[in-house]
Design a protein around this motif. Structure first.
Motif, PDB file in Angstrom:
ATOM      1  N   GLY A  25      -6.420  -6.079  30.899  1.00 15.43           N
ATOM      2  CA  GLY A  25      -5.649  -6.851  29.944  1.00 15.43           C
ATOM      3  C   GLY A  25      -6.465  -7.277  28.748  1.00 15.43           C
ATOM      4  O   GLY A  25      -7.646  -6.934  28.624  1.00 15.43           O
ATOM      5  N   THR A  26      -5.826  -8.030  27.877  1.00 14.61           N
ATOM      6  CA  THR A  26      -6.474  -8.559  26.690  1.00 14.61           C
ATOM      7  C   THR A  26      -6.286 -10.071  26.641  1.00 14.61           C
ATOM      8  O   THR A  26      -5.279 -10.594  27.127  1.00 14.61           O
ATOM      9  N   ILE A  27      -7.252 -10.745  26.058  1.00 12.48           N
ATOM     10  CA  ILE A  27      -7.149 -12.191  25.874  1.00 12.48           C
ATOM     11  C   ILE A  27      -6.035 -12.447  24.856  1.00 12.48           C
ATOM     12  O   ILE A  27      -6.001 -11.819  23.801  1.00 12.48           O
ATOM     13  N   THR A  79      -5.092 -12.833  44.864  1.00 13.08           N
ATOM     14  CA  THR A  79      -6.090 -13.875  44.640  1.00 13.08           C
ATOM     15  C   THR A  79      -6.734 -13.687  43.267  1.00 13.08           C
ATOM     16  O   THR A  79      -6.956 -14.652  42.540  1.00 13.08           O
ATOM     17  N   ALA A  80      -7.027 -12.433  42.920  1.00  6.13           N
ATOM     18  CA  ALA A  80      -7.619 -12.139  41.609  1.00  6.13           C
ATOM     19  C   ALA A  80      -6.681 -12.562  40.486  1.00  6.13           C
ATOM     20  O   ALA A  80      -7.117 -13.178  39.496  1.00  6.13           O
ATOM     21  N   MET A  81      -5.390 -12.256  40.626  1.00  8.48           N
ATOM     22  CA  MET A  81      -4.435 -12.624  39.574  1.00  8.48           C
ATOM     23  C   MET A  81      -4.288 -14.141  39.456  1.00  8.48           C
ATOM     24  O   MET A  81      -4.182 -14.670  38.347  1.00  8.48           O
ATOM     25  N   TYR A 100      -1.475  -8.749  31.031  1.00 11.49           N
ATOM     26  CA  TYR A 100      -2.295  -7.842  31.828  1.00 11.49           C
ATOM     27  C   TYR A 100      -1.412  -7.040  32.757  1.00 11.49           C
ATOM     28  O   TYR A 100      -0.261  -7.404  33.003  1.00 11.49           O
ATOM     29  N   LYS A 101      -1.959  -5.943  33.242  1.00  8.72           N
ATOM     30  CA  LYS A 101      -1.251  -5.092  34.190  1.00  8.72           C
ATOM     31  C   LYS A 101      -2.106  -4.940  35.425  1.00  8.72           C
ATOM     32  O   LYS A 101      -3.307  -4.698  35.338  1.00  8.72           O
ATOM     33  N   TRP A 130     -11.603  -4.952  39.202  1.00  5.78           N
ATOM     34  CA  TRP A 130     -11.182  -4.033  40.262  1.00  5.78           C
ATOM     35  C   TRP A 130     -11.923  -4.308  41.558  1.00  5.78           C
ATOM     36  O   TRP A 130     -12.954  -4.945  41.570  1.00  5.78           O
ATOM     37  N   ALA A 131     -11.325  -3.778  42.645  1.00  3.59           N
ATOM     38  CA  ALA A 131     -11.957  -3.853  43.961  1.00  3.59           C
ATOM     39  C   ALA A 131     -12.963  -2.716  44.056  1.00  3.59           C
ATOM     40  O   ALA A 131     -12.641  -1.565  43.778  1.00  3.59           O
TER      41      ALA A 131
END
Length: 167
Positions: free
Chosen positions: A154-156, A120-122, A160-161, A142-143
């Motif tokens: 990640g970076t704008i 959901t976050a991604m 991201y990882k 993070w949770a």
């Protein structure tokens, strides 16, 4: 956690440049703000504490470095940073990334509830990155408190990882 361990972590959080201001406290608590006696709110302090646990040094600031007229929350290892803690919802990451703009931060930290899924976050993050631009450069999501949880960094303009359970 034993007391010495907690004190050692708390020593990495510096709120000395933002001393208690009784008038500010009275004004903000009238509108429901959750202030500590210094500048970080309770949720911001919780984020600072988690960062200090992994060795970061956090220095709270009232610096008004942003376009929005509001400054970032703290310097984390010398980097201007914004702290966000959120409630669950399909757009929670997107909304908090948007709210981090205009504050002069280079990095934003978003702490999600334990039961918020990495997927959901991604999805919310992907929506933000597809539709918005940012004036900050890095993000960490993070949770909260889940030792087997997940984190996204990640970076704008870059990728991201996602690491951990549910990625």
């Amino acid at each position: 956690m034993n007391r010495n361990y907690v004190e050692e972590i708390a020593d990495r959080i510096d709120e000395s440049e933002t001393p208690f201001d009784e008038n500010r406290f009275k004004t903000l608590t009238k509108v429901g703000s959750a202030l500590t006696t210094w500048s970080l709110s309770n949720s911001e302090y919780a984020i600072a504490f988690q960062l200090a646990q992994v060795g970061s040094h956090v220095k709270a600031t009232l610096d008004d470095g942003g376009k929005s007229g509001k400054g970032f929350d703290a310097w984390v290892d010398g980097v201007p940073s914004e702290f966000k803690e959120t409630k669950p919802g399909p757009n929670a990451v997107h909304d908090n990334m948007r709210k981090s703009n205009g504050k002069g931060a280079v990095r934003t930290y978003i702490r999600m509830p334990d039961d918020y899924s990495a997927k959901t976050a991604m999805a919310s993050l992907d929506d933000y990155l597809r539709t918005r631009s940012s004036d900050f450069q890095e993000y960490h999501i993070w949770a909260a408190g889940d030792p087997t949880g997940w984190s996204i960094s990640g970076t704008i303009g870059g990728g991201y990882k996602c690491k951990g359970h549910g990625c």
